[in-house]
Motif scaffolding. Structure first.
Motif, PDB file in Angstrom:
ATOM      1  N   THR A  34       0.861  -1.188   0.000  1.00 21.58           N
ATOM      2  CA  THR A  34       0.000   0.000   0.000  1.00 21.58           C
ATOM      3  C   THR A  34       0.890   1.228   0.000  1.00 21.58           C
ATOM      4  N   TRP A  35       0.385   2.283  -0.608  1.00 23.89           N
ATOM      5  CA  TRP A  35       1.082   3.583  -0.653  1.00 23.89           C
ATOM      6  C   TRP A  35       0.037   4.647  -0.326  1.00 23.89           C
ATOM      7  N   LEU A  36       0.265   5.368   0.745  1.00 19.96           N
ATOM      8  CA  LEU A  36      -0.726   6.367   1.170  1.00 19.96           C
ATOM      9  C   LEU A  36      -0.033   7.716   1.332  1.00 19.96           C
ATOM     10  N   PRO A  37      -0.406   8.712   0.532  1.00 22.92           N
ATOM     11  CA  PRO A  37       0.277  10.008   0.619  1.00 22.92           C
ATOM     12  C   PRO A  37      -0.417  10.946   1.613  1.00 22.92           C
ATOM     13  N   SER A  38       0.332  11.909   2.106  1.00 26.61           N
ATOM     14  CA  SER A  38      -0.349  13.061   2.696  1.00 26.61           C
ATOM     15  C   SER A  38      -0.882  13.837   1.505  1.00 26.61           C
ATOM     16  N   TYR A  39      -2.020  14.476   1.625  1.00 26.06           N
ATOM     17  CA  TYR A  39      -2.526  15.227   0.478  1.00 26.06           C
ATOM     18  C   TYR A  39      -3.147  16.534   0.927  1.00 26.06           C
ATOM     19  N   GLY A  40      -3.443  17.374  -0.054  1.00 30.99           N
ATOM     20  CA  GLY A  40      -4.044  18.659   0.266  1.00 30.99           C
ATOM     21  C   GLY A  40      -3.062  19.783   0.013  1.00 30.99           C
ATOM     22  N   PRO A  41      -3.389  20.984   0.547  1.00 30.74           N
ATOM     23  CA  PRO A  41      -2.567  22.162   0.265  1.00 30.74           C
ATOM     24  C   PRO A  41      -1.117  21.942   0.673  1.00 30.74           C
ATOM     25  N   GLU A  42      -0.900  21.092   1.677  1.00 26.96           N
ATOM     26  CA  GLU A  42       0.453  20.886   2.159  1.00 26.96           C
ATOM     27  C   GLU A  42       1.341  20.236   1.089  1.00 26.96           C
ATOM     28  N   MET A  43       0.703  19.650   0.062  1.00 25.16           N
ATOM     29  CA  MET A  43       1.484  19.062  -1.021  1.00 25.16           C
ATOM     30  C   MET A  43       2.270  20.124  -1.780  1.00 25.16           C
ATOM     31  N   ARG A  44       1.756  21.346  -1.774  1.00 22.68           N
ATOM     32  CA  ARG A  44       2.339  22.374  -2.635  1.00 22.68           C
ATOM     33  C   ARG A  44       3.452  23.119  -1.904  1.00 22.68           C
ATOM     34  N   GLY A  45       4.615  22.516  -1.867  1.00 24.22           N
ATOM     35  CA  GLY A  45       5.791  23.183  -1.324  1.00 24.22           C
ATOM     36  C   GLY A  45       5.981  22.978   0.168  1.00 24.22           C
ATOM     37  N   GLY A  46       4.950  22.569   0.861  1.00 21.07           N
ATOM     38  CA  GLY A  46       5.077  22.360   2.290  1.00 21.07           C
ATOM     39  C   GLY A  46       5.581  20.964   2.583  1.00 21.07           C
ATOM     40  N   ALA A  47       5.154  20.414   3.707  1.00 18.67           N
ATOM     41  CA  ALA A  47       5.590  19.075   4.076  1.00 18.67           C
ATOM     42  C   ALA A  47       4.924  18.053   3.165  1.00 18.67           C
ATOM     43  N   ALA A  48       5.671  16.997   2.864  1.00 16.51           N
ATOM     44  CA  ALA A  48       5.094  15.893   2.090  1.00 16.51           C
ATOM     45  C   ALA A  48       5.556  14.598   2.741  1.00 16.51           C
TER      46      ALA A  48
END
Lengths: 178, 252, 352
Positions: A34-48
């Protein structure tokens, strides 16, 4: 056998890609993944970050709150997730981004200046692959040649230069002596 | 003896429920005649949303869909995209098209959906019993503007053809009236063109028909026609607002 | 067919195409936008149509139009967007039109958050629209199920002429797992002789309509629809049991929560507690009989949800007060950890 892996850093460091590469390799090796990402506004340049579970049995929760293996590519994720590594677990840290060492004695810590190695070798944006090379050597989870084939086979012919870059980056990481 | 006047085959034999003097019947007939003359009954699909014409599915002799209030252009979009060979038309009132369904109207127009819209503007909500419509005129008394519509309080009416004419997706927008036999003939011509445009895949076509509502206006049928002429036409001028077949100077 | 590694949202999109759905209408909203992005790339290549509508309301009505015209159509959204679709969903039901509606749930109420949630359970199973109505609600818990249940949803929708909801969540939508698209066998679909396709002068005209001003006629049509619902309840219930045979404590959970529960149940077993998991795959029809049967042997139930407790009501109803039904949940987008659930199982075990 189950590996709960957490990969974390800044958006743009190829964190999600590195996780996908491991998950895809696991799938091709016949493992449950399984692969589960953090998602949302934080994807854009913030923490990933992304959680990857590799297992020879069916996977319940895809979350990795307490990783067996943490790959940390920046200071915030190092500070946040190092305390959560399971005792006996493993830390991989990009020491060109993280200017401190882990104080825990119940885990194995490995340091590689992945970002510096990448930029020194004209491999901008491939610190993640350098890190994966080092990860492969230390853990031995996957065969190096198979993994190389796997990550380069997804690259379209139109971007052939990326194949060479990835190959080189993986080799540098694999050859690194900590 | 030859038959010179008959019921169009695009109309069923069902007795219409419209009030005496209501002009829906005339417009239904014009639409049906257009369908007959173009020979498209077998591939026509009509959409009637909420309003006085909600029962239109009982009157038109083609496949019919009843839509939610205001949503006919969206439903028509779905139908047309699924069945591009069918001729899809909506039949909508002013509350439906210019209030609750404004977004669906504007966006199906700007997308240039290849559909035909028949828009009945009678300045009032008929089905619910005479409330203010988006097209109710300044000063006009309705049950929800009992002191006359005040632009300061209830806001201004909306002129749809003028607005839609600014959109690239619109092939044809014309406002007609059915207050005189001559105007009925012009309305027929416009409706025919709006259907023909769809057959020729020209894009979005709308015919706004100024209509009467004697019951809710509180006027006799004849008085209602006069009221339309004296009050509606000055505010909603008749004419072609957009026609991709014509140059700008030829309009109106 | 080799497995491919895919996001849950992408698996839904690909499975829809495999099921012959060539008409998609939607509006962007996190965390499900990958569905339309994927379809925007794929549909034009297979002769399909994707329209990014002006609103969720328009999108669901475009679905209604396409479905009325006899083709398979789908829309997808996330919680706030789904609320906007509820008018159209009710009309679809009233018109007896098939459709597939995907809700990749996020936290609410209001604009809420964008992290995974299951707080739309009540809405999905009790009140997706006004009026006397039911909807088939499918709850995938893996990316593979996102694919198989999407295909199943189109078949169920056509067989029973009803909208079918896929109630997913942000976690399953965003996560990647291997998926095999050849796993599902399509069912036999009755001809759509009711559709508006233009009568061509060869048949009576078809009318798609939900308006019935005569109360007797409306009651009759609703009763007929409920006969269909009865058949769905008798034949279409789906659930999974995991270590329930000898379980003292049975967790009931769906979607991502069931995955977390599986880990928690395994951990509890390692501690010597006989725990199990009953996972509803159809939330409506709810697996009432399976829970009632499990209540013959289990001593307690634990409903685990990403909400303040909604499905727990249905578990209680199914148990008919014969066993205690406990609840554990996190809400607002917080995922419970397996350890938290295990601790709750341990606390219940201590009281047995």
């Amino acid at each position: 056998m189950t590996y709960n892996i957490l990969i974390a850093g800044f958006g743009g460091q190829g964190i999600l890609f590195a996780g996908k590469a491991l998950a895809k390799m696991g799938m091709n090796e016949g493992l449950y993944v399984t692969w589960l990402p953090s998602y949302g506004p934080e994807m854009r340049g913030g923490a990933a970050n992304c959680s990857v579970v590799l297992s020879d049995t069916e996977i319940g929760s895809p979350l990795v709150p307490e990783p067996d293996i943490l790959i940390s590519m920046n200071i915030p994720s190092f500070d946040k997730f190092t305390p959560k590594i399971k005792p006996g677990g493993t830390l991989f840290a990009d020491c060109s981004m993280i200017d401190k060492k882990c104080t825990r004695t119940d885990i194995n810590a490995y340091y590689i200046p992945a970002s510096a190695l990448a930029s020194d070798n004209d491999l901008q944006g491939l610190a993640n692959v350098v890190m994966l090379g080092y990860f492969l050597k230390v853990t031995g989870i996957f065969d190096y040649d198979k993994f190389l084939l796997d990550i380069t086979s997804g690259i379209p012919a139109s971007r052939a230069n990326l194949i060479e870059g990835n190959k080189k980056a993986l080799a540098i990481g694999y050859a690194y002596e900590g | 003896m030859s038959v010179v006047f008959d019921r169009p085959s695009a109309l069923t034999d069902t007795l219409m429920h419209y009030c005496p003097g209501c002009t829906h019947g005339i417009v239904h007939r014009l639409v049906a005649e257009a369908i007959d003359e173009l020979g498209i009954l077998g591939r026509a699909i009509g959409i009637a949303p909420v309003g006085c014409s909600v029962f239109a599915y009982n009157y038109f002799n083609c496949d019919m869909i009843e839509a939610a209030h205001g949503r006919a252009p969206a439903v028509a979009t779905g139908v047309k995209r699924a069945r591009p060979d069918c001729i899809v038309f909506t039949y909508q009132g002013d509350g439906d098209l210019a209030a609750i369904g404004t977004a669906e109207t504007v966006h199906s127009a700007t997308r240039g959906e290849n559909i035909t819209i028949i828009f009945i503007n009678n300045c009032i909500y008929g089905m619910t019993g005479g409330q203010m419509a988006p097209t109710t005129l300044p000063g006009q008394v309705t049950t929800t503007s009992p002191y006359g519509r005040s632009p300061k309080i209830q806001g201004n009416p909306i002129r749809m053809c003028e607005m839609l004419a600014t959109l690239d997706g619109v092939a044809y927008a014309e406002r007609v009236s059915i207050d005189t036999p001559a105007n009925v003939r012009r309305a027929k011509k416009a409706i025919l063109k709006a259907f023909r445009n769809q057959i020729e895949e020209k894009g979005f076509s709308i015919v706004e028909v100024l209509s009467t509502c004697p019951t809710n206006w509180g006027l006799s049928p004849v008085e209602a026609l006069t009221w339309l002429r004296d009050n509606m036409i000055p505010y909603y001028p008749l004419g072609v607002y957009k026609d991709i077949d014509k140059k700008e100077g030829d309009m109106k | 067919m080799p497995k491919v590694l895919m996001k849950g949202n992408e698996a839904i999109a690909e499975a829809a195409i495999n099921a012959g759905c060539l008409h998609y209408f939607g509006y962007p909203i996190t965390p499900q936008t990958e569905i339309s992005e994927y379809l925007a790339k794929r549909l034009p290549k297979v002769g399909g149509v994707l329209i990014q509508a002006e609103s969720e309301i328009a999108a669901i009505n475009m679905v209604l139009g396409a479905s009325a015209a006899g083709v398979r159509a789908m829309t997808s959204s996330s919680s706030p967007g789904i609320s906007l679709k509820s008018e159209g969903i009710s009309y679809l039901v009233g018109c007896d039109l098939p459709a597939v509606i995907v809700n990749v749930q996020r936290g609410g109420p209001g604009l809420g958050g964008i992290q995974p949630s299951q707080a739309d359970y009540y809405q999905a199973t009790k009140a997706y629209g006004h009026g006397d109505m039911r909807l088939i609600v499918l709850a995938p818990s893996t990316v593979q199920e996102m694919a198989t249940l999407t295909g199943e949803a189109f078949d169920l929708a056509d067989i029973y002429r009803t909208p079918v909801i896929i109630l997913a969540d942000g976690a399953i939508g965003q996560m990647m797992e291997p998926v095999d698209f050849s796993e599902r066998k399509p069912r036999e679909i009755p001809p759509k002789d009711w559709a508006c396709t233009g009568h061509g002068g060869t048949r009576k005209r078809n009318i798609i309509n939900s308006l019935m001003l005569d109360p007797e006629a409306l009651e009759k049509s609703v009763r007929e629809r409920f006969e269909r619902y009865k058949k769905i309840e008798e034949t279409e219930v789906k659930y999974e049991r995991f270590m329930t045979d000898d379980a003292d404590i049975i967790c009931v959970a769906f979607g991502i929560a069931s995955r977390i529960c599986k880990s928690a149940v395994t951990a509890a077993r390692e501690k010597g507690i006989k725990a199990g998991l009953l996972r509803p795959i159809t939330l409506w029809p709810f697996p009432k009989a399976a829970i009632a049967e499990a209540a013959n042997t289990a001593k307690a139930f634990l409903s685990v949800e990403l909400s303040m407790g909604q499905m727990v009501d249905d578990v209680k109803l199914a148990c008919e007060c014969r066993r205690p039904v406990e609840f554990f949940g996190r809400t607002g987008g917080v995922l419970p950890s397996p350890a938290e659930v295990t601790a709750k199982i341990e606390a219940i075990a201590a009281q047995l």
